[in-house]
Design an enzyme around this catalytic site. Sequence first.
Site, PDB file in Angstrom:
ATOM      1  N   LYS A  15       2.794   2.963 -12.877  1.00 41.05           N
ATOM      2  CA  LYS A  15       2.056   3.520 -14.026  1.00 41.05           C
ATOM      3  C   LYS A  15       0.989   4.527 -13.566  1.00 41.05           C
ATOM      4  O   LYS A  15       0.890   5.618 -14.106  1.00 41.05           O
ATOM      5  CB  LYS A  15       1.382   2.400 -14.848  1.00 41.05           C
ATOM      6  CG  LYS A  15       2.353   1.391 -15.422  1.00 41.05           C
ATOM      7  CD  LYS A  15       1.657   0.338 -16.248  1.00 41.05           C
ATOM      8  CE  LYS A  15       0.673  -0.524 -15.492  1.00 41.05           C
ATOM      9  NZ  LYS A  15       1.261  -1.321 -14.384  1.00 41.05           N
ATOM     10  N   ARG A  90      -3.052  -4.749 -22.838  1.00 42.80           N
ATOM     11  CA  ARG A  90      -2.316  -5.735 -22.039  1.00 42.80           C
ATOM     12  C   ARG A  90      -2.111  -7.029 -22.806  1.00 42.80           C
ATOM     13  O   ARG A  90      -1.539  -7.970 -22.259  1.00 42.80           O
ATOM     14  CB  ARG A  90      -3.081  -6.031 -20.757  1.00 42.80           C
ATOM     15  CG  ARG A  90      -2.517  -5.356 -19.495  1.00 42.80           C
ATOM     16  CD  ARG A  90      -3.531  -5.595 -18.416  1.00 42.80           C
ATOM     17  NE  ARG A  90      -3.095  -5.581 -17.073  1.00 42.80           N
ATOM     18  CZ  ARG A  90      -3.297  -4.572 -16.210  1.00 42.80           C
ATOM     19  NH1 ARG A  90      -3.806  -3.436 -16.601  1.00 42.80           N
ATOM     20  NH2 ARG A  90      -2.966  -4.713 -14.954  1.00 42.80           N
ATOM     21  N   ARG A 129       0.750  -0.544  -0.829  1.00 37.56           N
ATOM     22  CA  ARG A 129      -0.045   0.449  -1.587  1.00 37.56           C
ATOM     23  C   ARG A 129      -1.381   0.737  -0.907  1.00 37.56           C
ATOM     24  O   ARG A 129      -2.080  -0.169  -0.483  1.00 37.56           O
ATOM     25  CB  ARG A 129      -0.295  -0.069  -3.008  1.00 37.56           C
ATOM     26  CG  ARG A 129      -1.273   0.811  -3.781  1.00 37.56           C
ATOM     27  CD  ARG A 129      -1.156   0.616  -5.266  1.00 37.56           C
ATOM     28  NE  ARG A 129      -1.670  -0.651  -5.732  1.00 37.56           N
ATOM     29  CZ  ARG A 129      -1.688  -1.009  -7.018  1.00 37.56           C
ATOM     30  NH1 ARG A 129      -1.193  -0.181  -7.941  1.00 37.56           N
ATOM     31  NH2 ARG A 129      -2.156  -2.174  -7.381  1.00 37.56           N
ATOM     32  N   ARG A 162      -6.265  -2.605  -1.861  1.00 37.78           N
ATOM     33  CA  ARG A 162      -6.987  -3.387  -2.867  1.00 37.78           C
ATOM     34  C   ARG A 162      -6.931  -4.879  -2.530  1.00 37.78           C
ATOM     35  O   ARG A 162      -5.888  -5.386  -2.133  1.00 37.78           O
ATOM     36  CB  ARG A 162      -6.379  -3.142  -4.259  1.00 37.78           C
ATOM     37  CG  ARG A 162      -6.820  -1.840  -4.878  1.00 37.78           C
ATOM     38  CD  ARG A 162      -6.074  -1.477  -6.135  1.00 37.78           C
ATOM     39  NE  ARG A 162      -5.851  -2.556  -7.091  1.00 37.78           N
ATOM     40  CZ  ARG A 162      -5.223  -2.404  -8.241  1.00 37.78           C
ATOM     41  NH1 ARG A 162      -4.772  -1.195  -8.589  1.00 37.78           N
ATOM     42  NH2 ARG A 162      -5.049  -3.406  -9.056  1.00 37.78           N
ATOM     43  N   ARG A 173      -0.459 -11.941 -10.630  1.00 43.01           N
ATOM     44  CA  ARG A 173      -0.510 -10.800 -11.572  1.00 43.01           C
ATOM     45  C   ARG A 173       0.840 -10.601 -12.256  1.00 43.01           C
ATOM     46  O   ARG A 173       0.904 -10.255 -13.432  1.00 43.01           O
ATOM     47  CB  ARG A 173      -0.959  -9.540 -10.834  1.00 43.01           C
ATOM     48  CG  ARG A 173      -2.462  -9.590 -10.518  1.00 43.01           C
ATOM     49  CD  ARG A 173      -2.851  -8.600  -9.434  1.00 43.01           C
ATOM     50  NE  ARG A 173      -2.610  -7.241  -9.824  1.00 43.01           N
ATOM     51  CZ  ARG A 173      -2.392  -6.251  -8.945  1.00 43.01           C
ATOM     52  NH1 ARG A 173      -2.386  -6.484  -7.651  1.00 43.01           N
ATOM     53  NH2 ARG A 173      -2.175  -5.040  -9.388  1.00 43.01           N
TER      54      ARG A 173
HETATM   55  P1  ADP Z   1       0.881   0.532 -11.148  1.00 44.47           P
HETATM   56  O1  ADP Z   1      -0.189   1.529 -11.566  1.00 44.47           O
HETATM   57  O2  ADP Z   1       1.931   0.357 -12.196  1.00 44.47           O
HETATM   58  O3  ADP Z   1       0.317  -0.760 -10.656  1.00 44.47           O
HETATM   59  P2  ADP Z   1       1.269   2.351  -8.888  1.00 44.47           P
HETATM   60  O4  ADP Z   1       1.464   3.682  -9.506  1.00 44.47           O
HETATM   61  O5  ADP Z   1      -0.066   2.100  -8.245  1.00 44.47           O
HETATM   62  O6  ADP Z   1       1.651   1.173  -9.910  1.00 44.47           O
HETATM   63  O7  ADP Z   1       2.435   2.161  -7.797  1.00 44.47           O
HETATM   64  C1  ADP Z   1       2.501   0.982  -6.998  1.00 44.47           C
HETATM   65  C2  ADP Z   1       2.969   1.368  -5.578  1.00 44.47           C
HETATM   66  O8  ADP Z   1       4.336   1.804  -5.637  1.00 44.47           O
HETATM   67  C3  ADP Z   1       2.177   2.515  -4.941  1.00 44.47           C
HETATM   68  O9  ADP Z   1       2.058   2.255  -3.566  1.00 44.47           O
HETATM   69  C4  ADP Z   1       3.057   3.745  -5.205  1.00 44.47           C
HETATM   70  O10 ADP Z   1       2.886   4.748  -4.212  1.00 44.47           O
HETATM   71  C5  ADP Z   1       4.455   3.152  -5.165  1.00 44.47           C
HETATM   72  N1  ADP Z   1       5.404   3.802  -6.098  1.00 44.47           N
HETATM   73  C6  ADP Z   1       5.137   4.265  -7.352  1.00 44.47           C
HETATM   74  N2  ADP Z   1       6.266   4.760  -7.918  1.00 44.47           N
HETATM   75  C7  ADP Z   1       7.261   4.582  -7.003  1.00 44.47           C
HETATM   76  C8  ADP Z   1       8.656   4.889  -6.984  1.00 44.47           C
HETATM   77  N3  ADP Z   1       9.267   5.457  -8.053  1.00 44.47           N
HETATM   78  N4  ADP Z   1       9.359   4.578  -5.874  1.00 44.47           N
HETATM   79  C9  ADP Z   1       8.749   3.991  -4.808  1.00 44.47           C
HETATM   80  N5  ADP Z   1       7.445   3.685  -4.744  1.00 44.47           N
HETATM   81  C10 ADP Z   1       6.700   3.974  -5.838  1.00 44.47           C
HETATM   82  P1  AMP Z   2      -4.662  -2.546 -12.616  1.00 47.09           P
HETATM   83  O1  AMP Z   2      -5.454  -1.515 -11.862  1.00 47.09           O
HETATM   84  O2  AMP Z   2      -4.094  -2.017 -13.898  1.00 47.09           O
HETATM   85  O3  AMP Z   2      -3.633  -3.212 -11.738  1.00 47.09           O
HETATM   86  O4  AMP Z   2      -5.700  -3.677 -13.057  1.00 47.09           O
HETATM   87  C1  AMP Z   2      -6.414  -4.431 -12.093  1.00 47.09           C
HETATM   88  C2  AMP Z   2      -7.034  -5.661 -12.747  1.00 47.09           C
HETATM   89  O5  AMP Z   2      -8.016  -5.257 -13.724  1.00 47.09           O
HETATM   90  C3  AMP Z   2      -6.071  -6.559 -13.536  1.00 47.09           C
HETATM   91  O6  AMP Z   2      -5.385  -7.473 -12.693  1.00 47.09           O
HETATM   92  C4  AMP Z   2      -7.025  -7.262 -14.500  1.00 47.09           C
HETATM   93  O7  AMP Z   2      -7.770  -8.273 -13.845  1.00 47.09           O
HETATM   94  C5  AMP Z   2      -8.000  -6.133 -14.848  1.00 47.09           C
HETATM   95  N1  AMP Z   2      -7.527  -5.366 -16.029  1.00 47.09           N
HETATM   96  C6  AMP Z   2      -7.128  -4.066 -16.057  1.00 47.09           C
HETATM   97  N2  AMP Z   2      -6.778  -3.704 -17.298  1.00 47.09           N
HETATM   98  C7  AMP Z   2      -6.936  -4.789 -18.079  1.00 47.09           C
HETATM   99  C8  AMP Z   2      -6.706  -5.077 -19.467  1.00 47.09           C
HETATM  100  N3  AMP Z   2      -6.233  -4.131 -20.301  1.00 47.09           N
HETATM  101  N4  AMP Z   2      -7.003  -6.321 -19.923  1.00 47.09           N
HETATM  102  C9  AMP Z   2      -7.502  -7.268 -19.110  1.00 47.09           C
HETATM  103  N5  AMP Z   2      -7.699  -7.076 -17.788  1.00 47.09           N
HETATM  104  C10 AMP Z   2      -7.428  -5.859 -17.267  1.00 47.09           C
END
Ligand code: ADP
Ligand code: AMP
Length: 217
Positions: A15, A90, A129, A162, A173
Site C-alpha cells: 500500500k 481499518r 522491509r 520497523r 498484524r
Molecule cells: P504496506 O504499506 O501495505 O504495509 P509496503 O508498501 O511497505 O506495504 O511494502 C512492504 C514491503 O514489500 C516493502 O519492503 C516493499 O519494498 C515490498 N514490496 C512492495 N510491493 C512489492 C511488490 N509488488 N513486489 C515485491 N515487493 C514489494
Molecule cells: P502501518 O504503517 O499501516 O503498517 O500501521 C502501523 C501500525 O499503526 C498498525 O499496526 C496499528 O497499530 C497502527 N495503525 C495504523 N493505522 C491504523 C488505523 N487506521 N487504525 C488503528 N490503528 C492503526
Amino acid sequence: MRTFIVLLGPPGAGKGTQAQIVAETLQLAHISSGDLFRENLKGQTELGKQAQDFINRGELVPDDLTIAMVRDRLQRPDCAQGALLDGFPRTPAQADALTEMLADLDGKVVCVPCINVPSEVLVERLGGRWTCRAQGHVYHQLYNPPKETGKCDIDGSELYQRDDDKPETVANRIRVYLAQTSPLIEYYQKRGLLAEIDGTQEISAVTADLLAAIRKD
Ligand code: ADP
Ligand code: AMP
C-alpha cells in the site's frame, strides 16, 4: 467534489509503495495513518504515548484516537482536491466515520482498490522491509533495494527496520487484519467501490492495474 481513494490490503501488501507513486501521478495528497502515528511516536506527543503500546503489539490503535487524528489531517490544504488514504479506515466504525467526515468536506470515496497478497509472501516482504526515517519511503532488501545500502534514494535519510516488522508482531498484524479489517472488503463491495488488485506482481505492474482501476471510476 473532492475525490478520495482508500487503499485496502494486509500489512506488507504494498500500500505504501503504491500510494507514493499513485499519489504523485494523480497529484493527490498521500495520507498514511501508520506514518502519522510514527510521527507522533517520534515526537513523543500525547497521542504518540497513547498509541505506542498498541502499535508495538501489532494491534489497532482505538478508533476514537485514530479517527480524530485523521479528521485533523484531512483539514490541511493539501487535501483540497482529495487524497489517497493508506491504512485508514481499518474497521467498519472508521469507515462510517470517514463517510461522515467527507460529507462535511464535500468529498467522497470514489474507489477502493484492495491489494491481495498471500500471508506467506507478506511475512517475507515485511522481514526485508527498510523504511526511511525522514518521510517513510519504503524499500525491500531484495525486491526493491536502495541504490546505496542503508540510505534513502529520494531524500538521503537513514533507512531502518520497523520494530513492528519482527516476525511475532507481523504474525499478529496479519491476524488483526483478517479479524478486524478484512470485513471492509465486503463493506466497500456492497457499495460498488471495490477493485481487486493482484499484489503479487512486480511493483510497476501493480501500479498499472491500480491506475486503470482508479481511472475507470
Ligand atoms: P504496506 O504499506 O501495505 O504495509 P509496503 O508498501 O511497505 O506495504 O511494502 C512492504 C514491503 O514489500 C516493502 O519492503 C516493499 O519494498 C515490498 N514490496 C512492495 N510491493 C512489492 C511488490 N509488488 N513486489 C515485491 N515487493 C514489494
Ligand atoms: P502501518 O504503517 O499501516 O503498517 O500501521 C502501523 C501500525 O499503526 C498498525 O499496526 C496499528 O497499530 C497502527 N495503525 C495504523 N493505522 C491504523 C488505523 N487506521 N487504525 C488503528 N490503528 C492503526
